[in-house]
Write a protein that holds these residues in place. Sequence first.
Motif, PDB file in Angstrom:
ATOM      1  N   GLU A 100       0.733  -1.229  -0.050  1.00  0.00           N
ATOM      2  CA  GLU A 100       0.016   0.049   0.011  1.00  0.00           C
ATOM      3  C   GLU A 100       0.934   1.206  -0.052  1.00  0.00           C
ATOM      4  O   GLU A 100       0.458   2.472   0.181  1.00  0.00           O
ATOM      5  N   ARG A 101       2.026   1.147  -0.019  1.00  0.00           N
ATOM      6  CA  ARG A 101       3.099   2.231   0.213  1.00  0.00           C
ATOM      7  C   ARG A 101       2.702   3.203   1.282  1.00  0.00           C
ATOM      8  O   ARG A 101       2.648   4.356   1.116  1.00  0.00           O
ATOM      9  N   ALA A 102       2.555   2.486   2.319  1.00  0.00           N
ATOM     10  CA  ALA A 102       2.356   3.063   3.639  1.00  0.00           C
ATOM     11  C   ALA A 102       3.339   4.031   4.244  1.00  0.00           C
ATOM     12  O   ALA A 102       4.344   3.746   4.066  1.00  0.00           O
ATOM     13  N   ASP A 103       2.861   5.221   4.730  1.00  0.00           N
ATOM     14  CA  ASP A 103       4.155   5.917   5.454  1.00  0.00           C
ATOM     15  C   ASP A 103       4.469   5.412   6.719  1.00  0.00           C
ATOM     16  O   ASP A 103       5.484   5.565   7.316  1.00  0.00           O
ATOM     17  N   ALA A 104       3.386   4.501   7.490  1.00  0.00           N
ATOM     18  CA  ALA A 104       3.667   4.138   8.629  1.00  0.00           C
ATOM     19  C   ALA A 104       2.806   3.041   9.160  1.00  0.00           C
ATOM     20  O   ALA A 104       1.720   2.965   8.534  1.00  0.00           O
ATOM     21  N   VAL A 105       3.232   2.247  10.118  1.00  0.00           N
ATOM     22  CA  VAL A 105       1.998   1.280  10.669  1.00  0.00           C
ATOM     23  C   VAL A 105       1.920   1.859  12.050  1.00  0.00           C
ATOM     24  O   VAL A 105       2.784   2.207  12.863  1.00  0.00           O
ATOM     25  N   VAL A 106       0.561   1.931  12.516  1.00  0.00           N
ATOM     26  CA  VAL A 106       0.187   2.771  13.782  1.00  0.00           C
ATOM     27  C   VAL A 106      -0.572   1.766  14.622  1.00  0.00           C
ATOM     28  O   VAL A 106      -1.651   1.023  13.882  1.00  0.00           O
ATOM     29  N   PHE A 107      -0.168   1.664  15.897  1.00  0.00           N
ATOM     30  CA  PHE A 107      -1.019   0.726  16.752  1.00  0.00           C
ATOM     31  C   PHE A 107      -0.954   1.392  18.002  1.00  0.00           C
ATOM     32  O   PHE A 107      -0.138   2.168  18.564  1.00  0.00           O
ATOM     33  N   THR A 108      -1.856   0.680  18.788  1.00  0.00           N
ATOM     34  CA  THR A 108      -1.956   0.980  20.210  1.00  0.00           C
ATOM     35  C   THR A 108      -1.623  -0.230  20.873  1.00  0.00           C
ATOM     36  O   THR A 108      -2.323  -1.243  20.713  1.00  0.00           O
ATOM     37  N   ALA A 109      -0.777  -0.343  22.006  1.00  0.00           N
ATOM     38  CA  ALA A 109      -0.300  -1.574  22.466  1.00  0.00           C
ATOM     39  C   ALA A 109      -1.178  -1.981  23.366  1.00  0.00           C
ATOM     40  O   ALA A 109      -1.908  -0.906  24.072  1.00  0.00           O
ATOM     41  N   ARG A 110      -1.571  -3.113  23.510  1.00  0.00           N
ATOM     42  CA  ARG A 110      -2.538  -3.713  24.535  1.00  0.00           C
ATOM     43  C   ARG A 110      -1.703  -4.118  25.804  1.00  0.00           C
ATOM     44  O   ARG A 110      -0.746  -4.553  25.721  1.00  0.00           O
ATOM     45  N   GLU A 111      -2.409  -3.751  26.872  1.00  0.00           N
ATOM     46  CA  GLU A 111      -1.830  -4.270  28.268  1.00  0.00           C
ATOM     47  C   GLU A 111      -1.907  -5.865  28.125  1.00  0.00           C
ATOM     48  O   GLU A 111      -2.614  -6.699  27.756  1.00  0.00           O
ATOM     49  N   GLY A 112      -0.607  -6.268  28.571  1.00  0.00           N
ATOM     50  CA  GLY A 112      -0.575  -7.849  28.675  1.00  0.00           C
ATOM     51  C   GLY A 112       0.630  -8.261  29.875  1.00  0.00           C
ATOM     52  O   GLY A 112       1.515  -7.099  30.003  1.00  0.00           O
ATOM     53  N   ASN A 113       0.654  -9.339  30.239  1.00  0.00           N
ATOM     54  CA  ASN A 113       1.738  -9.591  31.432  1.00  0.00           C
ATOM     55  C   ASN A 113       2.889 -10.300  30.672  1.00  0.00           C
ATOM     56  O   ASN A 113       2.655 -10.729  29.289  1.00  0.00           O
ATOM     57  N   ARG A 114       3.826 -10.424  31.054  1.00  0.00           N
ATOM     58  CA  ARG A 114       5.105 -11.022  30.276  1.00  0.00           C
ATOM     59  C   ARG A 114       4.795 -12.397  29.837  1.00  0.00           C
ATOM     60  O   ARG A 114       5.164 -12.877  28.768  1.00  0.00           O
ATOM     61  N   LEU A 115       3.946 -13.173  30.544  1.00  0.00           N
ATOM     62  CA  LEU A 115       3.954 -14.616  30.298  1.00  0.00           C
ATOM     63  C   LEU A 115       2.798 -14.856  28.929  1.00  0.00           C
ATOM     64  O   LEU A 115       3.122 -15.214  27.959  1.00  0.00           O
ATOM     65  N   ALA A 116       1.938 -13.658  28.957  1.00  0.00           N
ATOM     66  CA  ALA A 116       1.078 -13.711  27.705  1.00  0.00           C
ATOM     67  C   ALA A 116       2.014 -13.352  26.620  1.00  0.00           C
ATOM     68  O   ALA A 116       1.708 -13.725  25.531  1.00  0.00           O
TER      69      ALA A 116
END
Length: 143
Positions: A100-116
Amino acid sequence: MTLTFDGTVIVPVADPEDGERTAAGLKPHLEPNSTVIAVNVIEKAGGGIDKAPMEQREEHADDMFRRVRATLDDAPSALETETIYGTDVVERIFEAAREERADAVVFTAREGNRLAELLTGDVARRLVKEGSVPVVALPQDES
């Protein structure tokens, strides 16, 4: 300085709440010439048994996209949605970004623990570490 996106951004969504949360975080950063492409990667087992029936997973993706659309309904940008398939979620996200010739990938990190994170492969960490295009992690809304 205010962060704005005036080109194409790929927004990976993992579930309906994630899609809604990410769209809400992204909305204030969009410009009239922005294009948001929300993608959901349906992970294929690569010869093994898939996690759920394909039809069910596609319906789940449609629900995610409905929530993203509702959140960005009055945003100044264009919105596209795409369900993509692959054995490696992160690779497919970056492949879509290149296509898609995107300028960026944008996300919001989800909360999770280290095991997950260890069990799921920590997609967010891989997005940041393996980025072939700029990657922006939006802050989580604390309200």
